[in-house]
Motif scaffolding. Structure first.
Motif, PDB file in Angstrom:
ATOM      1  N   LEU A   9     -55.276  -1.153 -43.862  1.00 21.21           N
ATOM      2  CA  LEU A   9     -55.314  -2.099 -42.747  1.00 21.21           C
ATOM      3  C   LEU A   9     -53.997  -2.070 -41.965  1.00 21.21           C
ATOM      4  CD1 LEU A   9     -56.672  -4.286 -41.061  1.00 21.21           C
ATOM      5  CD2 LEU A   9     -56.065  -5.960 -42.804  1.00 21.21           C
ATOM      6  N   LEU A  10     -52.888  -2.014 -42.674  1.00 20.37           N
ATOM      7  CA  LEU A  10     -51.597  -1.958 -41.979  1.00 20.37           C
ATOM      8  C   LEU A  10     -51.509  -0.706 -41.095  1.00 20.37           C
ATOM      9  CD1 LEU A  10     -49.198  -3.147 -44.842  1.00 20.37           C
ATOM     10  CD2 LEU A  10     -49.493  -4.271 -42.621  1.00 20.37           C
ATOM     11  N   LYS A  11     -52.002   0.418 -41.627  1.00 16.82           N
ATOM     12  CA  LYS A  11     -51.973   1.668 -40.835  1.00 16.82           C
ATOM     13  C   LYS A  11     -52.860   1.501 -39.599  1.00 16.82           C
ATOM     14  CE  LYS A  11     -51.265   5.070 -44.533  1.00 16.82           C
ATOM     15  NZ  LYS A  11     -52.000   5.952 -45.439  1.00 16.82           N
ATOM     16  N   ALA A  12     -54.031   0.884 -39.791  1.00 20.53           N
ATOM     17  CA  ALA A  12     -54.960   0.703 -38.666  1.00 20.53           C
ATOM     18  C   ALA A  12     -54.359  -0.210 -37.593  1.00 20.53           C
ATOM     19  CB  ALA A  12     -56.283   0.119 -39.182  1.00 20.53           C
ATOM     20  N   ILE A  13     -53.663  -1.264 -38.034  1.00 17.36           N
ATOM     21  CA  ILE A  13     -53.030  -2.170 -37.056  1.00 17.36           C
ATOM     22  C   ILE A  13     -51.984  -1.386 -36.262  1.00 17.36           C
ATOM     23  CG2 ILE A  13     -51.600  -4.244 -36.762  1.00 17.36           C
ATOM     24  CD1 ILE A  13     -52.949  -5.397 -39.304  1.00 17.36           C
ATOM     25  N   LYS A  14     -51.212  -0.584 -36.971  1.00 16.13           N
ATOM     26  CA  LYS A  14     -50.167   0.218 -36.313  1.00 16.13           C
ATOM     27  C   LYS A  14     -50.781   1.175 -35.283  1.00 16.13           C
ATOM     28  CE  LYS A  14     -46.324   3.240 -37.012  1.00 16.13           C
ATOM     29  NZ  LYS A  14     -45.512   4.021 -37.899  1.00 16.13           N
ATOM     30  N   ASN A  15     -51.952   1.723 -35.609  1.00 13.88           N
ATOM     31  CA  ASN A  15     -52.601   2.687 -34.699  1.00 13.88           C
ATOM     32  C   ASN A  15     -53.479   2.022 -33.639  1.00 13.88           C
ATOM     33  OD1 ASN A  15     -51.453   4.684 -36.187  1.00 13.88           O
ATOM     34  ND2 ASN A  15     -53.242   4.939 -37.536  1.00 13.88           N
ATOM     35  N   GLY A  16     -53.436   0.681 -33.575  1.00 10.21           N
ATOM     36  CA  GLY A  16     -54.261  -0.025 -32.585  1.00 10.21           C
ATOM     37  C   GLY A  16     -55.741  -0.013 -32.944  1.00 10.21           C
ATOM     38  N   GLU A  17     -56.040   0.178 -34.229  1.00 11.40           N
ATOM     39  CA  GLU A  17     -57.452   0.226 -34.650  1.00 11.40           C
ATOM     40  C   GLU A  17     -57.743  -0.841 -35.703  1.00 11.40           C
ATOM     41  OE1 GLU A  17     -57.570   4.210 -36.052  1.00 11.40           O
ATOM     42  OE2 GLU A  17     -57.688   5.065 -34.048  1.00 11.40           O
ATOM     43  N   ALA A  18     -57.135  -2.024 -35.508  1.00 12.70           N
ATOM     44  CA  ALA A  18     -57.284  -3.096 -36.502  1.00 12.70           C
ATOM     45  C   ALA A  18     -58.744  -3.485 -36.685  1.00 12.70           C
ATOM     46  CB  ALA A  18     -56.475  -4.306 -36.050  1.00 12.70           C
ATOM     47  N   TYR A  19     -59.083  -3.954 -37.881  1.00  8.08           N
ATOM     48  CA  TYR A  19     -60.454  -4.395 -38.168  1.00  8.08           C
ATOM     49  C   TYR A  19     -60.399  -5.648 -39.044  1.00  8.08           C
ATOM     50  CZ  TYR A  19     -59.216  -1.538 -42.224  1.00  8.08           C
ATOM     51  OH  TYR A  19     -58.551  -0.992 -43.292  1.00  8.08           O
ATOM     52  N   ASN A  20     -61.577  -6.214 -39.295  1.00  2.00           N
ATOM     53  CA  ASN A  20     -61.715  -7.430 -40.130  1.00  2.00           C
ATOM     54  C   ASN A  20     -60.849  -8.592 -39.629  1.00  2.00           C
ATOM     55  OD1 ASN A  20     -63.365  -5.891 -41.713  1.00  2.00           O
ATOM     56  ND2 ASN A  20     -62.024  -5.803 -43.495  1.00  2.00           N
ATOM     57  N   GLU A  21     -60.808  -8.763 -38.300  1.00  2.00           N
ATOM     58  CA  GLU A  21     -60.041  -9.903 -37.780  1.00  2.00           C
ATOM     59  C   GLU A  21     -60.898 -11.166 -37.850  1.00  2.00           C
ATOM     60  OE1 GLU A  21     -58.238  -9.477 -33.920  1.00  2.00           O
ATOM     61  OE2 GLU A  21     -57.374 -11.513 -34.052  1.00  2.00           O
ATOM     62  N   ILE A  22     -60.287 -12.275 -38.221  1.00  5.32           N
ATOM     63  CA  ILE A  22     -61.018 -13.551 -38.251  1.00  5.32           C
ATOM     64  C   ILE A  22     -60.981 -14.169 -36.860  1.00  5.32           C
ATOM     65  CG2 ILE A  22     -60.992 -15.921 -39.180  1.00  5.32           C
ATOM     66  CD1 ILE A  22     -60.140 -14.758 -41.804  1.00  5.32           C
ATOM     67  N   THR A  23     -62.172 -14.424 -36.331  1.00  4.39           N
ATOM     68  CA  THR A  23     -62.247 -15.062 -35.016  1.00  4.39           C
ATOM     69  C   THR A  23     -63.112 -16.318 -35.135  1.00  4.39           C
ATOM     70  OG1 THR A  23     -64.150 -13.695 -34.457  1.00  4.39           O
ATOM     71  CG2 THR A  23     -62.009 -12.917 -33.689  1.00  4.39           C
ATOM     72  N   LEU A  24     -62.809 -17.307 -34.304  1.00  2.00           N
ATOM     73  CA  LEU A  24     -63.603 -18.543 -34.292  1.00  2.00           C
ATOM     74  C   LEU A  24     -63.768 -18.956 -32.851  1.00  2.00           C
ATOM     75  CD1 LEU A  24     -61.703 -20.612 -37.036  1.00  2.00           C
ATOM     76  CD2 LEU A  24     -64.019 -19.683 -37.237  1.00  2.00           C
ATOM     77  N   ASP A  25     -64.962 -19.472 -32.490  1.00  2.00           N
ATOM     78  CA  ASP A  25     -65.054 -19.963 -31.117  1.00  2.00           C
ATOM     79  C   ASP A  25     -64.235 -21.259 -31.030  1.00  2.00           C
ATOM     80  OD1 ASP A  25     -66.882 -22.417 -30.793  1.00  2.00           O
ATOM     81  OD2 ASP A  25     -68.018 -21.116 -32.154  1.00  2.00           O
ATOM     82  N   GLU A  26     -63.650 -21.477 -29.843  1.00  2.00           N
ATOM     83  CA  GLU A  26     -62.644 -22.529 -29.709  1.00  2.00           C
ATOM     84  C   GLU A  26     -63.215 -23.931 -29.973  1.00  2.00           C
ATOM     85  OE1 GLU A  26     -59.659 -22.146 -29.946  1.00  2.00           O
ATOM     86  OE2 GLU A  26     -58.601 -23.788 -28.939  1.00  2.00           O
ATOM     87  N   ASP A  27     -64.479 -24.144 -29.608  1.00  2.00           N
ATOM     88  CA  ASP A  27     -65.070 -25.465 -29.834  1.00  2.00           C
ATOM     89  C   ASP A  27     -65.155 -25.739 -31.348  1.00  2.00           C
ATOM     90  OD1 ASP A  27     -66.467 -27.872 -29.030  1.00  2.00           O
ATOM     91  OD2 ASP A  27     -68.275 -26.916 -29.870  1.00  2.00           O
ATOM     92  N   THR A  28     -65.660 -24.751 -32.092  1.00  2.00           N
ATOM     93  CA  THR A  28     -65.772 -24.908 -33.555  1.00  2.00           C
ATOM     94  C   THR A  28     -64.385 -25.076 -34.164  1.00  2.00           C
ATOM     95  OG1 THR A  28     -67.707 -23.471 -33.527  1.00  2.00           O
ATOM     96  CG2 THR A  28     -66.684 -23.819 -35.666  1.00  2.00           C
ATOM     97  N   ARG A  29     -63.434 -24.270 -33.720  1.00  2.00           N
ATOM     98  CA  ARG A  29     -62.084 -24.339 -34.289  1.00  2.00           C
ATOM     99  C   ARG A  29     -61.471 -25.726 -34.094  1.00  2.00           C
ATOM    100  NH1 ARG A  29     -56.830 -24.346 -33.516  1.00  2.00           N
ATOM    101  NH2 ARG A  29     -57.007 -24.489 -31.264  1.00  2.00           N
ATOM    102  N   LEU A  30     -61.599 -26.246 -32.862  1.00  2.00           N
ATOM    103  CA  LEU A  30     -60.976 -27.545 -32.578  1.00  2.00           C
ATOM    104  C   LEU A  30     -61.600 -28.661 -33.413  1.00  2.00           C
ATOM    105  CD1 LEU A  30     -60.402 -27.336 -28.727  1.00  2.00           C
ATOM    106  CD2 LEU A  30     -58.663 -27.433 -30.532  1.00  2.00           C
ATOM    107  N   LYS A  31     -62.943 -28.597 -33.551  1.00  2.00           N
ATOM    108  CA  LYS A  31     -63.604 -29.630 -34.367  1.00  2.00           C
ATOM    109  C   LYS A  31     -63.200 -29.491 -35.837  1.00  2.00           C
ATOM    110  CE  LYS A  31     -67.640 -30.343 -31.446  1.00  2.00           C
ATOM    111  NZ  LYS A  31     -68.943 -29.753 -31.145  1.00  2.00           N
TER     112      LYS A  31
END
Ligand code: 13P
Ligand code: SF4
Length: 329
Positions: free
Chosen positions: A294-316
């Motif tokens: 994962l560290l190598k992928a982040i360095k190469n601009g190919e990061a994966y498995n990022e945690i994302t949340l929609d802002e409405d859900t996150r705020l609640k």
């Protein structure tokens, strides 16, 4: 260069923070910048000035980091899930509320609490009804707070933590579907559980007490109420660690929580309270190779498995988490 050295170099280069839960395997735990229970990790990640977090744990824990620190990029070297958190989603939450309504409890008379071991959509649902998140160490404080409202408590998703905490506080509890009259109970629990903590049994306790008279038994409150009733100490992961470390080194103790944590404590007087190996399955899959890839992928601009949340859900979800932080500070 060996793997560990390569990870440390890349981590430094990228300004990344490596966070690992107590239940991670040793090879990952040993090189982490921060370790701890799920709430401690979320707090420590929030307080770090690093903008990239590699989170080694399960999904709801990584989400807690993202909920509190939206400006950070949070990645998991390996996607891992908590079986208990997966037992409930926003639809099952609505269904639990509907069952309470069908039992004659009005929605406005329900105070929902969710264990931190739940996904962000459930935390958001709880916030919509004015509820709060709790952890295994804050459950009694949060239930006490909720009781002041005079409402019935809906406790999700862990029936064991809900019933065990109610028992400790002298409150009446039931589990949805167990046939008890919900209107006569203070704490009404959803029927979720941790499959790993169900592995510890009263038979295991009796076995160790017969084998080593005088041995102490320390368990996590995710264990079945019959097990908790026979234990000498009940506490969260951090509380168990503190308890065991403060015992006389000659005092024998058998511990009922996940294998990796107990194995790190294991010596001639500390035992795993099980005849099986109680490992949290996907939590255990993360390896040094995964971290490095994962560290190598982040360095190469190919990061994966990022945690994302929609802002409405996150705020609640943040609102219900912040409320707990405020009540317990
Ligand atoms: P902690 O919140 O103590 O880290 O525990 C999380 C967990 O999943 C216990 O099984
Ligand atoms: Fe979830 Fe149980 Fe694993 Fe904890 S040990 S993360 S509650 S499945």
């Amino acid at each position: 260069m060996d793997k560990k050295a390569e990870i440390l170099k890349l981590k430094e280069e990228l300004g990344a923070l490596l966070a690992a839960h107590y239940y991670q395997r040793d090879e990952v735990f040993e090189i982490a910048d921060i370790t701890g229970d799920s709430l401690e990790l979320a707090r420590k990640c929030r307080d770090s000035d690093k903008k990239i977090v590699l989170f080694c744990g399960v999904g709801f824990m990584g989400q807690s980091v993202k909920i509190l620190s939206p400006e950070k990029s949070v990645y998991m070297p390996k996607i891992a899930c908590c079986s208990m958190a997966r037992m409930i989603d926003s639809h099952y939450f609505d269904d639990a509320v509907a069952k309470m309504e069908a039992a004659g409890i009005k929605k406005e008379d329900i105070f929902p609490l969710t264990y931190i071991n739940s996904n962000a959509d459930v935390k958001a649902k709880v916030a919509e009804m004015g509820g709060v998140v709790c952890t295994s160490s804050s459950a009694d404080t949060i239930i006490k707070y909720a009781m002041k409202s005079g409402k019935k408590i809906l406790f999700v998703p862990d029936r064991c933590l809900g019933v065990n905490t109610a028992n400790k506080m002298g409150l009446k509890s039931c589990v949805i579907g167990d046939g008890k009259n919900m209107k006569e109970c203070d704490v009404i629990c959803y029927d979720g559980f941790c499959s790993i903590h169900q592995l510890f049994s009263v038979d295991d306790i009796e076995f160790y007490r017969a084998k080593y008279p005088g041995i102490l038994i320390a368990v996590h409150p995710e264990c079945d109420p019959s097990v908790v009733a026979k234990a000498d100490f009940v506490g969260s992961t951090s509380q168990i660690l503190k308890y065991v470390k403060e015992l006389d080194p000659e005092q024998k103790v058998a511990v009922g929580t996940e294998f990796n944590l107990v194995n790190r404590l294991r010596d001639k007087n500390t035992y795993v309270l099980s005849s099986t190996k109680p490992e949290c399955p996907t939590m255990n899959e993360t390896t040094l190779d995964d971290v490095l890839e994962l560290l190598k992928a982040i360095k190469n601009g190919e990061a994966y498995n990022e945690i994302t949340l929609d802002e409405d859900t996150r705020l609640k979800a943040k609102a219900s988490l912040d409320k707990m932080l405020e009540i317990t500070k």
